[in-house]
Write a protein that holds these residues in place. Structure first.
Motif, PDB file in Angstrom:
ATOM      1  N   LYS A 134       6.534 -16.603  11.557  1.00 24.50           N
ATOM      2  CA  LYS A 134       6.593 -17.481  12.728  1.00 24.50           C
ATOM      3  C   LYS A 134       7.589 -16.965  13.757  1.00 24.50           C
ATOM      4  O   LYS A 134       7.331 -16.995  14.964  1.00 24.50           O
ATOM      5  CB  LYS A 134       6.952 -18.901  12.287  1.00 24.50           C
ATOM      6  N   ALA A 137       6.120 -13.495  15.249  1.00 22.34           N
ATOM      7  CA  ALA A 137       4.941 -13.699  16.088  1.00 22.34           C
ATOM      8  C   ALA A 137       5.278 -14.414  17.385  1.00 22.34           C
ATOM      9  O   ALA A 137       4.583 -14.247  18.395  1.00 22.34           O
ATOM     10  CB  ALA A 137       3.886 -14.485  15.317  1.00 22.34           C
ATOM     11  N   SER A 138       6.333 -15.211  17.384  1.00 20.70           N
ATOM     12  CA  SER A 138       6.746 -15.894  18.607  1.00 20.70           C
ATOM     13  C   SER A 138       7.547 -14.982  19.524  1.00 20.70           C
ATOM     14  O   SER A 138       7.585 -15.193  20.742  1.00 20.70           O
ATOM     15  CB  SER A 138       7.567 -17.144  18.257  1.00 20.70           C
ATOM     16  N   LYS A 141       4.693 -11.261  20.817  1.00 19.30           N
ATOM     17  CA  LYS A 141       3.486 -12.078  20.956  1.00 19.30           C
ATOM     18  C   LYS A 141       2.201 -11.282  20.788  1.00 19.30           C
ATOM     19  O   LYS A 141       1.138 -11.860  20.545  1.00 19.30           O
ATOM     20  CB  LYS A 141       3.516 -12.815  22.296  1.00 19.30           C
ATOM     21  N   VAL A 168       0.471 -19.077   5.889  1.00 18.36           N
ATOM     22  CA  VAL A 168       0.299 -18.501   7.221  1.00 18.36           C
ATOM     23  C   VAL A 168      -0.999 -18.987   7.855  1.00 18.36           C
ATOM     24  O   VAL A 168      -1.037 -19.316   9.047  1.00 18.36           O
ATOM     25  CB  VAL A 168       0.340 -16.962   7.146  1.00 18.36           C
ATOM     26  N   GLU A 171      -0.339 -22.552   9.255  1.00 17.67           N
ATOM     27  CA  GLU A 171       0.606 -22.765  10.354  1.00 17.67           C
ATOM     28  C   GLU A 171       0.486 -21.753  11.486  1.00 17.67           C
ATOM     29  O   GLU A 171       1.034 -21.978  12.564  1.00 17.67           O
ATOM     30  CB  GLU A 171       2.035 -22.766   9.797  1.00 17.67           C
ATOM     31  N   CYS A 172      -0.218 -20.652  11.254  1.00 16.09           N
ATOM     32  CA  CYS A 172      -0.385 -19.620  12.290  1.00 16.09           C
ATOM     33  C   CYS A 172      -1.870 -19.258  12.355  1.00 16.09           C
ATOM     34  O   CYS A 172      -2.267 -18.150  11.954  1.00 16.09           O
ATOM     35  CB  CYS A 172       0.454 -18.387  11.972  1.00 16.09           C
ATOM     36  N   ASP A 174      -4.021 -18.299  14.453  1.00 15.99           N
ATOM     37  CA  ASP A 174      -4.577 -17.220  15.275  1.00 15.99           C
ATOM     38  C   ASP A 174      -4.300 -15.835  14.706  1.00 15.99           C
ATOM     39  O   ASP A 174      -4.748 -14.835  15.268  1.00 15.99           O
ATOM     40  CB  ASP A 174      -4.014 -17.299  16.696  1.00 15.99           C
ATOM     41  N   ILE A 175      -3.585 -15.734  13.598  1.00 17.70           N
ATOM     42  CA  ILE A 175      -3.223 -14.434  13.028  1.00 17.70           C
ATOM     43  C   ILE A 175      -4.263 -14.013  11.994  1.00 17.70           C
ATOM     44  O   ILE A 175      -4.626 -14.792  11.108  1.00 17.70           O
ATOM     45  CB  ILE A 175      -1.822 -14.491  12.390  1.00 17.70           C
ATOM     46  N   TYR A 364       6.581 -22.260  16.135  1.00 15.19           N
ATOM     47  CA  TYR A 364       5.556 -21.241  16.393  1.00 15.19           C
ATOM     48  C   TYR A 364       5.002 -21.425  17.800  1.00 15.19           C
ATOM     49  O   TYR A 364       4.463 -22.488  18.139  1.00 15.19           O
ATOM     50  CB  TYR A 364       4.441 -21.369  15.361  1.00 15.19           C
ATOM     51  N   LEU A 366       2.350 -20.921  19.773  1.00  5.22           N
ATOM     52  CA  LEU A 366       0.930 -20.599  19.842  1.00  5.22           C
ATOM     53  C   LEU A 366       0.455 -20.466  21.287  1.00  5.22           C
ATOM     54  O   LEU A 366      -0.277 -19.529  21.629  1.00  5.22           O
ATOM     55  CB  LEU A 366       0.114 -21.670  19.116  1.00  5.22           C
ATOM     56  N   ARG A 369       1.584 -17.228  22.817  1.00  6.06           N
ATOM     57  CA  ARG A 369       0.836 -16.102  22.256  1.00  6.06           C
ATOM     58  C   ARG A 369      -0.554 -16.006  22.888  1.00  6.06           C
ATOM     59  O   ARG A 369      -1.030 -14.912  23.210  1.00  6.06           O
ATOM     60  CB  ARG A 369       0.718 -16.262  20.741  1.00  6.06           C
TER      61      ARG A 369
END
Length: 558
Positions: A134, A137-138, A141, A168, A171-172, A174-175, A364, A366, A369
């Motif tokens: 997190k 990735a923040s 981006k 992951v 909570e993330c 788009d990854i 995060y 998002l 990103r």
């Protein structure tokens, strides 16, 4: 003697700014520029869903792929050569144990200065891995992919690996999720991999003949027993191929990694490539053996050498060519650490110590990103439009004459790095309207200290020891006709010239300037070869005198 072809002026890329210095800056520039540049239309007949059927470069561009596959690889830096110029990856070291032993592997912890598979500075729990993902990735981006690749075997630590992926994915969202595996227990986990939405899996397959395998694998631990010799390799390859077949049947994209070990499996890898392509593998990555004695591996301690860059390229060409498997090859691998962070070819892991993600809540970003990725895609559209406008290809219509060109870049699809700051060069095969990445080569950074090296330091009058570094770089690039960089001092320029390598300063779209310079140098080499082979002399106008080929002519290939 016939005059040499003049250097044509590079065609500027529409209104694309040519001073972009990084993917982040590329994104910012693209956001301010026009977002409406057209993209070349894809052919009407898509490629098969698995296994690239030709050398059209499905690891390079999404053009011509089945739309579903194109979407999967579009921003995956390992599965798309184009994407790796813009998007970053991250590995989390959550898998400590392994179920096989390879003669090229020594899993060490706390090796922060080493960049090779199987090493990490710190093991993470799944919860710690989520917090770090997190945070990274923040901040970075353009990070689009999370992989578990060690330091041991992810599927020998299935609980930790899949728990990390669950967290992951939740909570993330788009990854993209990836797993790398030796394949021994892969077939046992295919259902779980599919259920978690892991749609990219890399399998390391170094042989399909157990007689070759017994020289690579001392032992394999399978179902409570340690197997050795040819029996161990037979069990391993049978399980690997069974797992590959199960994944491709599910529509999960598979990349096969193979370590090229001269005198052990180098000739055999063409057959490996042919076999895995026939079973639906999407991409084959033939990597050089890393065998420095200080790594403490069996091969390193017994003197087994790795391949030269030229040997590696020749084998990749064979696997890709008509006499081999006609397999799509990955040419941009960096053999990443188990805790790698950033673009391929860079490691920003030191920026994200435990204090950055374990102290306090990590939010995060998002929305941020999504904005960054949209800006990157606008920039990519402009670059693609430029390539199409200039009719630059990397497909079937390879020109008769090509040269190799080295490029210094920090990413973003642009020549934007000082020669003295480069720690690697991208190697392109180039010719008339032709530009194709065929490899990367690591070098020692020539300039240290100041953000920009001046000519005095670069000429060797500054810090001591620069000459040997520069000589090694020139040797590493000895088969290249030119080096493209944003700036270079007089000393390095002269050293490269002495090695028959032309230094070209520019800020430009890589494909554009590589194709332009490639066409010029290939034509120059052809002319040089003709002039050098038969030069009329004042005394014997009717008797041509053979001569050796000039420096550029010697580097023109086909």
């Amino acid at each position: 003697m016939t005059p040499q072809p003049a250097r044509p002026a590079p065609v500027p890329a529409r209104s694309i700014p040519l001073t972009v210095l990084s993917p982040a800056e590329a994104a910012a520039a693209a956001a301010a520029a026009s977002a409406s540049a057209p993209v070349a239309a894809a052919p009407s007949s898509p490629s098969p869903a698995a296994g690239c059927a030709s050398t059209q470069g499905c690891g390079t561009s999404t053009t011509g792929l089945d739309p579903a596959i194109a979407e999967k690889v579009a921003n995956h830096p390992c599965y798309s050569q184009e994407a790796h110029q813009y998007y970053a990856r991250m590995h989390v070291p959550v898998a400590p144990g392994c179920n096989i032993q390879c003669n090229y592997c020594n899993r060490k912890f706390d090796c922060a200065n080493e960049s090779r598979p199987g090493v990490t500075s710190k093991l993470l729990t799944p919860e710690q891995a989520l917090a770090k993902v997190k945070r990274v990735a923040s901040e970075i981006k353009q990070m689009s992919v999370l992989g578990v690749a060690g330091p041991g075997e992810p599927l020998a630590n299935a609980g930790r690996t899949f728990r990390t992926m669950e967290l992951v994915a939740r909570e993330c969202p788009d990854i993209k999720l990836c797993v790398s595996t030796n394949g021994l227990t892969l077939v046992d986990h295919v259902d779980r991999i599919a259920d978690l939405g892991i749609d990219h899996v890399t399998i390391t397959i170094n042989m399909i003949d157990p007689e070759v395998g017994e020289r690579i694998y001392p032992w394999v631990a399978f179902r409570g027993k340690r197997h050795t010799g040819r029996e161990a390799s037979k069990i391993l390859v049978e399980r690997q191929l069974e797992g590959l077949a199960a994944l491709t049947e599910r529509g999960i994209l598979c990349k096969v990694n193979s370590v090229m070990i001269p005198g052990v499996n180098d000739e055999h890898l063409v057959e490996v490539s042919r076999t895995v392509r026939g079973m639906g593998a999407f991409l084959h990555n033939v990597m050089p053996l890393v065998s420095a004695p200080e790594h403490g591996t069996h091969y390193g301690l017994t003197g087994q050498r790795g391949p030269t860059p030229q040997e590696l390229k020749a084998l990749q060409d064979r696997c890709e060519g008509d006499d081999g498997a006609q397999m799509n090859m990955m040419r941009h691998c960096r053999q990443c650490r188990a805790d790698a962070v950033g673009l391929l070819g860079e490691d920003r892991g030191d920026e994200f110590g435990p204090e950055t993600y374990l102290e306090g809540e990590v939010t995060y970003d998002l929305a941020g990103r999504q904005e960054a990725h949209a800006a990157i895609e606008r920039w990519r559209s402009d670059v693609r439009a430029t390539r199409e406008e200039l009719r630059i290809s990397a497909g079937a219509a390879k020109p008769e004459r090509t040269v190799l060109i080295a490029v210094a870049t920090k990413g973003g699809g642009v020549v934007n790095q000082h020669f003295g700051h480069a720690e690697e060069f991208w190697i392109y095969e180039a010719g008339e309207r032709w530009a194709r990445l065929v490899g990367t080569r690591s070098v020692a950074r020539y300039c240290e200290g100041a953000s920009e090296c001046d000519d005095e330091e670069e000429s060797g009058k500054g810090e001591s020891g620069k000459g040997s570094v520069l000589d090694r770089t020139a040797s590493m690039l000895s088969d290249c006709a030119a080096v493209l960089c944003s700036r270079i001092g007089n000393g390095p320029r002269e050293t490269l010239a002495a090695a028959g390598i032309e230094a070209v300063e520019c800020y430009d779209i890589i494909d554009s300037v590589v194709a332009t310079e490639g066409a010029r140098l290939a034509a120059q080499g052809a002319q040089q070869a003709a002039d050098d082979l038969f030069e009329d002399t004042p005394d014997e106008l009717s008797a041509p005198r053979p001569r050796s080929a000039g420096p550029v002519a010697a580097k023109v290939g086909s």
